[in-house]
Design a protein around this motif. Structure first.
Motif, PDB file in Angstrom:
ATOM      1  N   PHE A 195       0.840  -1.196   0.000  1.00  0.00           N
ATOM      2  CA  PHE A 195       0.000   0.000   0.000  1.00  0.00           C
ATOM      3  C   PHE A 195       0.880   1.252   0.000  1.00  0.00           C
ATOM      4  O   PHE A 195       0.650   2.191  -0.761  1.00  0.00           O
ATOM      5  N   LYS A 196       1.879   1.233   0.880  1.00  0.00           N
ATOM      6  CA  LYS A 196       2.753   2.406   1.008  1.00  0.00           C
ATOM      7  C   LYS A 196       3.517   2.662  -0.291  1.00  0.00           C
ATOM      8  O   LYS A 196       3.691   3.818  -0.696  1.00  0.00           O
ATOM      9  N   THR A 197       3.972   1.598  -0.937  1.00  0.00           N
ATOM     10  CA  THR A 197       4.637   1.769  -2.233  1.00  0.00           C
ATOM     11  C   THR A 197       3.715   2.477  -3.207  1.00  0.00           C
ATOM     12  O   THR A 197       4.135   3.376  -3.949  1.00  0.00           O
ATOM     13  N   GLY A 198       2.440   2.096  -3.185  1.00  0.00           N
ATOM     14  CA  GLY A 198       1.463   2.699  -4.086  1.00  0.00           C
ATOM     15  C   GLY A 198       1.207   4.162  -3.795  1.00  0.00           C
ATOM     16  O   GLY A 198       1.276   5.009  -4.696  1.00  0.00           O
ATOM     17  N   TYR A 199       0.931   4.508  -2.535  1.00  0.00           N
ATOM     18  CA  TYR A 199       0.608   5.919  -2.271  1.00  0.00           C
ATOM     19  C   TYR A 199       1.847   6.799  -2.230  1.00  0.00           C
ATOM     20  O   TYR A 199       1.792   7.979  -2.597  1.00  0.00           O
ATOM     21  N   ASP A 200       2.991   6.234  -1.842  1.00  0.00           N
ATOM     22  CA  ASP A 200       4.211   7.038  -1.915  1.00  0.00           C
ATOM     23  C   ASP A 200       4.581   7.352  -3.357  1.00  0.00           C
ATOM     24  O   ASP A 200       5.183   8.397  -3.637  1.00  0.00           O
ATOM     25  N   GLY A 201       4.218   6.445  -4.273  1.00  0.00           N
ATOM     26  CA  GLY A 201       4.475   6.709  -5.683  1.00  0.00           C
ATOM     27  C   GLY A 201       3.752   7.948  -6.180  1.00  0.00           C
ATOM     28  O   GLY A 201       4.240   8.666  -7.062  1.00  0.00           O
ATOM     29  N   VAL A 202       2.574   8.196  -5.592  1.00  0.00           N
ATOM     30  CA  VAL A 202       1.801   9.395  -5.938  1.00  0.00           C
ATOM     31  C   VAL A 202       2.326  10.613  -5.187  1.00  0.00           C
ATOM     32  O   VAL A 202       2.570  11.681  -5.761  1.00  0.00           O
ATOM     33  N   LEU A 203       2.523  10.462  -3.887  1.00  0.00           N
ATOM     34  CA  LEU A 203       2.885  11.607  -3.045  1.00  0.00           C
ATOM     35  C   LEU A 203       4.327  12.057  -3.227  1.00  0.00           C
ATOM     36  O   LEU A 203       4.618  13.266  -3.130  1.00  0.00           O
ATOM     37  N   GLN A 204       5.237  11.123  -3.502  1.00  0.00           N
ATOM     38  CA  GLN A 204       6.642  11.492  -3.629  1.00  0.00           C
ATOM     39  C   GLN A 204       6.853  12.482  -4.756  1.00  0.00           C
ATOM     40  O   GLN A 204       7.708  13.383  -4.663  1.00  0.00           O
ATOM     41  N   ALA A 205       6.093  12.328  -5.828  1.00  0.00           N
ATOM     42  CA  ALA A 205       6.208  13.271  -6.944  1.00  0.00           C
ATOM     43  C   ALA A 205       5.835  14.683  -6.484  1.00  0.00           C
ATOM     44  O   ALA A 205       6.431  15.679  -6.926  1.00  0.00           O
ATOM     45  N   LYS A 206       4.860  14.753  -5.591  1.00  0.00           N
ATOM     46  CA  LYS A 206       4.446  16.056  -5.045  1.00  0.00           C
ATOM     47  C   LYS A 206       5.522  16.610  -4.106  1.00  0.00           C
ATOM     48  O   LYS A 206       5.804  17.810  -4.103  1.00  0.00           O
ATOM     49  N   TYR A 207       6.123  15.717  -3.305  1.00  0.00           N
ATOM     50  CA  TYR A 207       7.194  16.161  -2.409  1.00  0.00           C
ATOM     51  C   TYR A 207       8.393  16.654  -3.227  1.00  0.00           C
ATOM     52  O   TYR A 207       8.983  17.700  -2.918  1.00  0.00           O
ATOM     53  N   ASP A 208       8.736  15.898  -4.263  1.00  0.00           N
ATOM     54  CA  ASP A 208       9.890  16.258  -5.087  1.00  0.00           C
ATOM     55  C   ASP A 208       9.691  17.594  -5.795  1.00  0.00           C
ATOM     56  O   ASP A 208      10.653  18.352  -5.992  1.00  0.00           O
ATOM     57  N   ALA A 209       8.437  17.868  -6.159  1.00  0.00           N
ATOM     58  CA  ALA A 209       8.132  19.127  -6.850  1.00  0.00           C
ATOM     59  C   ALA A 209       7.945  20.294  -5.879  1.00  0.00           C
ATOM     60  O   ALA A 209       7.721  21.431  -6.302  1.00  0.00           O
TER      61      ALA A 209
END
Length: 377
Positions: A195-209
């Protein structure tokens, strides 16, 4: 971290098992069904002899393990006239192993297990292999276990839906540069990792930006909602500007909501969930939870039962997918089911489908919200 926690639970199967003679293995609890037992002492009624033994993990991480899975699995085995016994380990890894030993000694031909943790489940699988008894991992993959099949949902997709759901809710609220808290599931549950792999895949892009800020991020042992509440209370104390909460399931989501309510922040801070529990759906209707993920438990139970029934009859079905065990590197045949995102606008579909009843969902407290959501009695 996860491996260290798992190792602390490691122990062997209990050396002795007591078999008790009962007519059907059922207890007096009104949620039980024929062939089902809440007994976690490591005994067997023998109801599954020449049929299927099922071990479920607990009754606290999700209401499904008490209310849904036993009912659907039992119905499938009854329809096929296959003997079965269903037990729940009640969150005790030693009980999980003892139940496994008892079921194997009772003469089951197939085991279906939803593990409490991979360490105790692997002990059970190893014992089953020694007896040449096939095992189906149900909902949760046993790491380094080597089960014959794995039946579950696409768990990374579950996480992706949660991440996208939180983003959508924050966008609708016009929140700029939101601080996100992540309340993850149990570190001993491989599903929680996926689950965490899935939602971090979405959120990490936001953190990186730099459009989102990563706030506190913590696992909750055994999916314990009380512990989750304490953890989130500390999160909010240290990060009073939290704008969104990625909660890995409805139980943890409700824990966060209770803390937010105490601060007058419920409905203002979006919270995610998973499992589409009655409580989670009611929180969505109330506006306190922004979404959940629906996993059609009956479809999952039916898929596992179909494989188990075939194995009892001496046939091994071929399935389309496989999943790689991240610890052993081996591939396990995988019946992969698709999850569905649920929001206020789509809660009514679960009533229409019969997943939840109007009576259970639309109590007097939520009747007006149900009407607003287009849910009719």
């Amino acid at each position: 971290m996860r491996k260290a926690l798992i190792a602390l639970l490691a122990a062997g199967l209990l050396s002795s098992v007591t078999l008790t003679a009962c007519d059907d293995g059922a207890d007096s609890d009104d949620t039980s069904v024929s062939g089902t037992s809440g007994n976690s002492s490591g005994t067997s009624s023998g109801a599954g002899k020449n049929g299927v033994g099922v071990i479920l993990p607990d009754t606290t991480s999700s209401t499904r393990w008490k209310n849904d899975d036993p009912k659907y699995l039992a119905a499938a085995f009854k329809a096929a006239n296959i003997p079965y016994e269903i037990q729940n380990a009640e969150g005790d890894p030693e009980a999980f192993k003892a139940i496994g030993n008892a079921l194997l000694a009772s003469g089951v031909k197939v085991l279906v297990i939803a593990n409490f943790d991979s360490t105790s489940a692997k002990v059970v699988i190893d014992a089953a292999k020694a007896r040449k008894i096939p095992v189906i991992d149900y909902d949760r993959l046993t790491l380094n276990g080597g089960a014959d099949y794995y039946v579950s949902f696409d768990n990374e997709e579950v996480g992706r839906l949660q991440g996208e759901g939180l983003v959508s809710c924050l966008t609708k609220k016009d929140v700029e540069d939101p601080v996100i808290a992540e309340l993850n599931g149990s570190p001993t549950d491989n599903n929680a990792t996926q689950f965490k792999t899935g939602y971090d895949g979405v959120l990490q892009a936001k953190y990186d930006a730099a459009t989102y800020m990563k706030g506190p991020d913590q696992w909750v042992q055994d999916w314990d909602a009380d512990e989750g509440k304490e953890i989130f209370a500390q999160m909010l104390k240290q990060w009073p500007n939290i704008d969104g909460v990625l909660s890995a399931n409805d139980g943890l989501g409700n824990a966060a909501i209770e803390v937010l309510k105490s601060k007058g922040l419920n409905g203002k801070v979006p919270v995610t969930g998973q499992d589409a529990t009655v409580q989670g759906l009611q929180n969505i209707l109330a506006g306190d939870q922004c979404m959940t993920v629906y996993k059609a438990t009956k479809k999952e139970a039916d898929a596992a039962a179909e494989l188990a029934i075939a194995l009892v009859k001496g046939s091994k079905k071929t399935v389309d997918d496989k999943i790689k065990d991240p610890e052993s590197g081996a591939y396990v045949p995988f019946v992969k089911l698709s999850p569905v995102s649920i929001t206020f606008k789509t809660v009514k579909t679960l009533v229409t489908e019969g997943y939840v009843t109007y009576k259970d969902l639309c109590t007097s407290k939520y009747a007006a919200k149900c009407a607003a959501a287009g849910i009719d009695s």
